[in-house]
Design a protein around this motif. Structure first.
Motif, PDB file in Angstrom:
ATOM      1  N   ALA A  35       0.843  -1.195   0.000  1.00 17.18           N
ATOM      2  CA  ALA A  35       0.000   0.000   0.000  1.00 17.18           C
ATOM      3  C   ALA A  35       0.879   1.245   0.000  1.00 17.18           C
ATOM      4  O   ALA A  35       1.866   1.311   0.714  1.00 17.18           O
ATOM      5  CB  ALA A  35      -0.912   0.000   1.226  1.00 17.18           C
ATOM      6  N   THR A  36       0.512   2.192  -0.824  1.00 12.75           N
ATOM      7  CA  THR A  36       1.206   3.466  -0.817  1.00 12.75           C
ATOM      8  C   THR A  36       0.608   4.315   0.285  1.00 12.75           C
ATOM      9  O   THR A  36      -0.441   4.008   0.821  1.00 12.75           O
ATOM     10  CB  THR A  36       1.051   4.190  -2.169  1.00 12.75           C
ATOM     11  N   GLU A  37       1.262   5.364   0.634  1.00 11.64           N
ATOM     12  CA  GLU A  37       0.789   6.239   1.699  1.00 11.64           C
ATOM     13  C   GLU A  37      -0.082   7.344   1.133  1.00 11.64           C
ATOM     14  O   GLU A  37       0.038   7.717  -0.029  1.00 11.64           O
ATOM     15  CB  GLU A  37       1.986   6.844   2.442  1.00 11.64           C
ATOM     16  N   TRP A  38      -0.948   7.897   1.968  1.00  7.60           N
ATOM     17  CA  TRP A  38      -1.748   9.051   1.594  1.00  7.60           C
ATOM     18  C   TRP A  38      -0.813  10.232   1.396  1.00  7.60           C
ATOM     19  O   TRP A  38       0.185  10.370   2.100  1.00  7.60           O
ATOM     20  CB  TRP A  38      -2.762   9.365   2.694  1.00  7.60           C
ATOM     21  N   SER A  39      -1.135  11.108   0.472  1.00  8.11           N
ATOM     22  CA  SER A  39      -0.276  12.271   0.209  1.00  8.11           C
ATOM     23  C   SER A  39      -0.379  13.314   1.307  1.00  8.11           C
ATOM     24  O   SER A  39       0.512  14.149   1.450  1.00  8.11           O
ATOM     25  CB  SER A  39      -0.635  12.903  -1.140  1.00  8.11           C
ATOM     26  N   SER A  40      -1.449  13.278   2.082  1.00  6.99           N
ATOM     27  CA  SER A  40      -1.605  14.211   3.206  1.00  6.99           C
ATOM     28  C   SER A  40      -2.258  13.482   4.366  1.00  6.99           C
ATOM     29  O   SER A  40      -2.943  12.473   4.175  1.00  6.99           O
ATOM     30  CB  SER A  40      -2.449  15.420   2.801  1.00  6.99           C
ATOM     31  N   GLY A  41      -2.063  14.013   5.532  1.00  6.95           N
ATOM     32  CA  GLY A  41      -2.641  13.393   6.718  1.00  6.95           C
ATOM     33  C   GLY A  41      -4.118  13.715   6.853  1.00  6.95           C
ATOM     34  O   GLY A  41      -4.633  14.647   6.221  1.00  6.95           O
ATOM     35  N   LEU A  42      -4.782  12.970   7.692  1.00  3.13           N
ATOM     36  CA  LEU A  42      -6.211  13.176   7.906  1.00  3.13           C
ATOM     37  C   LEU A  42      -6.500  14.544   8.512  1.00  3.13           C
ATOM     38  O   LEU A  42      -7.485  15.189   8.162  1.00  3.13           O
ATOM     39  CB  LEU A  42      -6.766  12.078   8.813  1.00  3.13           C
ATOM     40  N   CYS A  43      -5.628  15.005   9.372  1.00  8.15           N
ATOM     41  CA  CYS A  43      -5.849  16.293  10.035  1.00  8.15           C
ATOM     42  C   CYS A  43      -5.139  17.445   9.333  1.00  8.15           C
ATOM     43  O   CYS A  43      -4.979  18.522   9.910  1.00  8.15           O
ATOM     44  CB  CYS A  43      -5.405  16.202  11.486  1.00  8.15           C
ATOM     45  N   ALA A  44      -4.725  17.250   8.100  1.00 16.28           N
ATOM     46  CA  ALA A  44      -4.044  18.302   7.343  1.00 16.28           C
ATOM     47  C   ALA A  44      -5.026  19.084   6.482  1.00 16.28           C
ATOM     48  O   ALA A  44      -4.655  19.655   5.465  1.00 16.28           O
ATOM     49  CB  ALA A  44      -2.943  17.696   6.475  1.00 16.28           C
ATOM     50  N   CYS A  45      -6.281  19.119   6.893  1.00 14.46           N
ATOM     51  CA  CYS A  45      -7.290  19.793   6.075  1.00 14.46           C
ATOM     52  C   CYS A  45      -7.112  21.302   6.066  1.00 14.46           C
ATOM     53  O   CYS A  45      -7.598  21.979   5.168  1.00 14.46           O
ATOM     54  CB  CYS A  45      -8.696  19.413   6.524  1.00 14.46           C
ATOM     55  N   PHE A  46      -6.380  21.855   7.036  1.00 15.16           N
ATOM     56  CA  PHE A  46      -6.185  23.304   7.085  1.00 15.16           C
ATOM     57  C   PHE A  46      -5.061  23.772   6.162  1.00 15.16           C
ATOM     58  O   PHE A  46      -4.811  24.967   6.059  1.00 15.16           O
ATOM     59  CB  PHE A  46      -5.927  23.755   8.521  1.00 15.16           C
ATOM     60  N   ASP A  47      -4.373  22.850   5.494  1.00 18.81           N
ATOM     61  CA  ASP A  47      -3.318  23.236   4.539  1.00 18.81           C
ATOM     62  C   ASP A  47      -3.896  23.992   3.345  1.00 18.81           C
ATOM     63  O   ASP A  47      -3.223  24.810   2.742  1.00 18.81           O
ATOM     64  CB  ASP A  47      -2.563  21.999   4.044  1.00 18.81           C
ATOM     65  N   ASP A  48      -5.113  23.682   2.979  1.00 24.59           N
ATOM     66  CA  ASP A  48      -5.797  24.344   1.870  1.00 24.59           C
ATOM     67  C   ASP A  48      -7.060  24.990   2.443  1.00 24.59           C
ATOM     68  O   ASP A  48      -8.103  24.350   2.576  1.00 24.59           O
ATOM     69  CB  ASP A  48      -6.145  23.319   0.791  1.00 24.59           C
ATOM     70  N   CYS A  49      -6.965  26.266   2.802  1.00 22.38           N
ATOM     71  CA  CYS A  49      -8.080  26.946   3.478  1.00 22.38           C
ATOM     72  C   CYS A  49      -9.339  27.006   2.619  1.00 22.38           C
ATOM     73  O   CYS A  49     -10.448  26.877   3.139  1.00 22.38           O
ATOM     74  CB  CYS A  49      -7.659  28.349   3.896  1.00 22.38           C
ATOM     75  N   GLY A  50      -9.183  27.199   1.322  1.00 23.04           N
ATOM     76  CA  GLY A  50     -10.347  27.243   0.437  1.00 23.04           C
ATOM     77  C   GLY A  50     -11.101  25.931   0.433  1.00 23.04           C
ATOM     78  O   GLY A  50     -12.334  25.905   0.543  1.00 23.04           O
ATOM     79  N   LEU A  51     -10.374  24.842   0.306  1.00 21.88           N
ATOM     80  CA  LEU A  51     -10.992  23.521   0.319  1.00 21.88           C
ATOM     81  C   LEU A  51     -11.603  23.237   1.685  1.00 21.88           C
ATOM     82  O   LEU A  51     -12.704  22.682   1.773  1.00 21.88           O
ATOM     83  CB  LEU A  51      -9.966  22.437  -0.039  1.00 21.88           C
ATOM     84  N   CYS A  52     -10.921  23.635   2.734  1.00 23.69           N
ATOM     85  CA  CYS A  52     -11.429  23.416   4.092  1.00 23.69           C
ATOM     86  C   CYS A  52     -12.759  24.149   4.307  1.00 23.69           C
ATOM     87  O   CYS A  52     -13.718  23.571   4.821  1.00 23.69           O
ATOM     88  CB  CYS A  52     -10.392  23.881   5.105  1.00 23.69           C
ATOM     89  N   CYS A  53     -12.816  25.404   3.887  1.00 21.12           N
ATOM     90  CA  CYS A  53     -14.055  26.182   4.042  1.00 21.12           C
ATOM     91  C   CYS A  53     -15.185  25.598   3.192  1.00 21.12           C
ATOM     92  O   CYS A  53     -16.323  25.467   3.665  1.00 21.12           O
ATOM     93  CB  CYS A  53     -13.814  27.637   3.677  1.00 21.12           C
TER      94      CYS A  53
END
Length: 166
Positions: A35-53
């Motif tokens: 299995a490859t790893e996820w490119s971002s962590g589960l709690c890394a949603c604040f890295d992209d503020c537009g997507l987070c909002c």
């Protein structure tokens, strides 16, 4: 005029430098796909503020875009988003629907089910899970905003013919 027929002993003797004949039975079975790893962590949603909002206020849009790519266009963004909204409004169990897409996505890309199973991730933190999946598609070269049909449109159309200017 014709070459001589080989004898039975010559026909069964291995030829140096040639691969063994294909018999339909694998010589060794490959191990499990790593299995490859996820490119971002589960709690890394604040890295992209537009997507987070967008995901916090209208998760149906994030989900619909992601679902269209995961389904390779079989389900449209609007259909998936509308069904997500209806499930959220009438049952509050939209996380069950969205966790099935996480499972599909993990199967397609060989991703691990970390930090826990898909249903637990979506039940406990639906917005973070949707952001992680959306960002994974972007990291793999997809643009969920364009939808499935437009992913290769730029690559499929040749550049316009250029004429000689006078």
């Amino acid at each position: 005029m014709y070459p001589a027929k080989p004898t039975a002993a010559a026909a069964s003797a291995p030829v140096v430098g040639m691969a063994p004949p294909v018999t339909g039975v694998p010589i060794s079975s490959p191990g499990p796909v790593a299995a490859t790893e996820w490119s971002s962590g589960l709690c890394a949603c604040f890295d992209d503020c537009g997507l987070c909002c967008l995901t916090c206020w209208c998760p149906c849009i994030t989900f619909g875009r992601m679902a269209e790519i995961v389904d390779r266009g079989a389900t449209s963004c609007g259909t998936a988003g509308a069904l997500y909204t209806l499930l959220a409004y009438f049952t509050g169990c939209q996380w069950i629907y969205s966790c099935t897409y996480r499972a599909k996505m993990r199967a397609q890309f060989g991703l691990p089910d970390t930090p826990c199973c898909d249903c637990c991730v979506h039940f406990c933190c639906e917005p973070c899970a949707l952001c992680q999946q959306y960002k994974e598609l972007k990291a793999r070269g997809y643009d969920p905003v364009l939808g499935w049909d437009q992913q290769g449109a730029a690559a499929m159309h040749p550049p316009a013919a250029q004429g000689m200017g006078r």
